[in-house]
Design a protein around this motif. Structure first.
Motif, PDB file in Angstrom:
ATOM      1  N   ILE A 258      -5.216   6.424  -5.121  1.00 15.83           N
ATOM      2  CA  ILE A 258      -6.302   5.820  -4.352  1.00 15.83           C
ATOM      3  C   ILE A 258      -7.629   5.987  -5.089  1.00 15.83           C
ATOM      4  O   ILE A 258      -8.484   5.086  -5.089  1.00 15.83           O
TER       5      ILE A 258
ATOM      6  N   SER B 100      -1.486  -0.705  -0.699  1.00 17.35           N
ATOM      7  CA  SER B 100      -2.942  -0.600  -0.728  1.00 17.35           C
ATOM      8  C   SER B 100      -3.539  -1.587  -1.722  1.00 17.35           C
ATOM      9  O   SER B 100      -4.576  -2.202  -1.456  1.00 17.35           O
TER      10      SER B 100
ATOM     11  N   TYR C 270      -0.588  10.191  -4.146  1.00 15.66           N
ATOM     12  CA  TYR C 270      -1.299   9.169  -3.382  1.00 15.66           C
ATOM     13  C   TYR C 270      -2.810   9.304  -3.578  1.00 15.66           C
ATOM     14  O   TYR C 270      -3.502   8.311  -3.813  1.00 15.66           O
TER      15      TYR C 270
ATOM     16  N   LEU D 156       0.817   3.006  -2.266  1.00 17.72           N
ATOM     17  CA  LEU D 156      -0.181   2.578  -3.242  1.00 17.72           C
ATOM     18  C   LEU D 156      -0.029   1.094  -3.570  1.00 17.72           C
ATOM     19  O   LEU D 156      -1.031   0.370  -3.686  1.00 17.72           O
TER      20      LEU D 156
END
Length: 382
Positions: free
Chosen positions: A243, A196, A239, A193
């Motif tokens: 997201i 990301s 996760y 994460l």
């Protein structure tokens, strides 16, 4: 081991060892749980390189949005196994023939790795109706804890990717959809994460400046798999929730899991040919070797396994000792696991190596020494 795997393994005849046993029911269940945890976002493209077995591809297909391939061979293989699939074609060093194949087969997205590749694709695609592309970026940053950091030849750093702007401007038949960024492998959910967030922080303003509407951002794969602790799974729920908080309306996020989806559904099963001691150490020599399951050598680890009693033929036995499990190759590197505490092991016992559903058979140098190839067995979905 599930009961069905155990029953199948113990029913195998000696002439069927070594064997790969693939539990398609377990694969479907795991893929379904990942899909549920992500609640439809981001999109999931299975990385076919992890295990391109046609039965795996067909089992996974209902739970993913498409497949990621990294060669012309993988492209044709996946489309033959699962016709009509959505395909993303990535990887460095694409040849003109591969790019032409991707255009002819209507690949949904081509992940471009360099300005030179983009120029070649512009030339090749002009008379083919153009191409739908994503640019692969290679960002700097903290990769501590990663099993692999995808540096060097993979993608373009932020300075080099600027050279793509004039190429795109001069080639309107190239349709830029977004950014692809697979930066590292072997990260847990929290680290994924954070990575990301880093990707999105760079990609969103860059795509906006490039005039891309409804941008797509591929966050890559690399979800952690722990061979030392097989019961520690990647936290897909955490996760997925993370997201969902990062996603914005009007954009598409995409991931490319491979190993983390496929690894738990495969077993490499073989039998013990000999046990002996040398210089105070105990060894078990197994049929087959790491030429058929390269993972232990590649990862440099002790591969997890279950030891099952065999038919107990006459032969040597080692009891209450650490044992090193080796194969039939003429090299001291042919080692599955070292110094594993073992109550008892004898000739004829069965060793079933778990976590063999990804980067195992398909990456192995299986014709070295020309031993017989393993047999393959598929436990159906229930």
């Amino acid at each position: 081991m599930t009961d069905s795997v155990t029953q199948h393994v113990t029913s195998l005849g000696q002439d069927e060892f070594p064997a790969y046993v693939y539990d398609l029911g377990a694969l479907a269940q795991h893929a379904s749980s990942i899909r549920s945890a992500l609640s439809g976002a981001p999109e999931i493209f299975y990385a076919a390189k992890a295990n391109p077995d046609p039965a795996f591809l067909r089992t996974i297909a209902p739970y993913v949005d498409g497949f990621e391939v990294a060669s012309g061979g993988e492209l044709r293989h996946v489309l033959e196994a699962v016709p009509g699939s959505r395909i993303a074609f990535g990887g460095p060093g694409k040849t003109d023939a591969e790019l032409l194949d991707a255009l002819a087969l209507r690949v949904e997205r081509i992940h471009v790795e360099s300005p030179h590749e983009l120029r070649r694709l512009a030339r090749l695609s002009q008379s083919e109706g153009g191409a739908d592309v994503m640019l692969r970026v290679n960002l700097a940053g903290d990769r501590s804890g990663a099993a692999l950091a995808m540096t060097g030849p993979f993608g373009m750093d932020p300075a080099l990717i600027e050279e793509c702007r004039p190429i795109l401007a001069a080639s309107p038949w190239l349709r830029l959809h977004g950014i692809h960024a697979h930066l590292a492998s072997g990260l847990d959910a929290e680290a994924m994460l954070r990575q990301s967030e880093q990707i999105l922080a760079w990609a969103r303003p860059w795509l906006s400046s490039a005039g891309v509407e409804s941008p797509e951002i591929n966050l890559g794969g690399g979800m952690a798999v722990d061979y030392a602790h097989p019961d520690r799974l990647f936290d897909w729920q955490t996760y997925g929730e993370g997201i969902a908080k990062l996603a914005r309306p009007g954009e598409t996020l995409r991931i490319e899991p491979g190993r983390s989806m496929a690894v738990y559904a495969g077993w490499y099963v073989t039998d013990v040919l000999d046990v002996k001691r040398a210089h105070g150490e105990a060894f078990a020599v197994l049929r087959g070797g790491t030429m058929q399951i390269r993972t232990p050598v590649t990862k440099g680890h002790d591969h997890p396994f279950t030891l099952l009693p065999g038919a107990s033929p006459e032969g040597p036995v080692v009891e209450d000792a650490p044992v090193t499990y080796v194969g039939q190759l003429c090299t001291p590197k042919d080692v599955f696991a070292r110094h594993i505490p073992t109550d008892r092991i004898a000739v004829g016992d069965i060793v079933a190596f778990s976590m063999s559903g990804a980067y195992a058979w398909n990456i192995s140098h299986y014709d070295f020494l020309m031993h017989p190839h393993p047999t393959f067995h598929y436990l159906p979905e229930e």
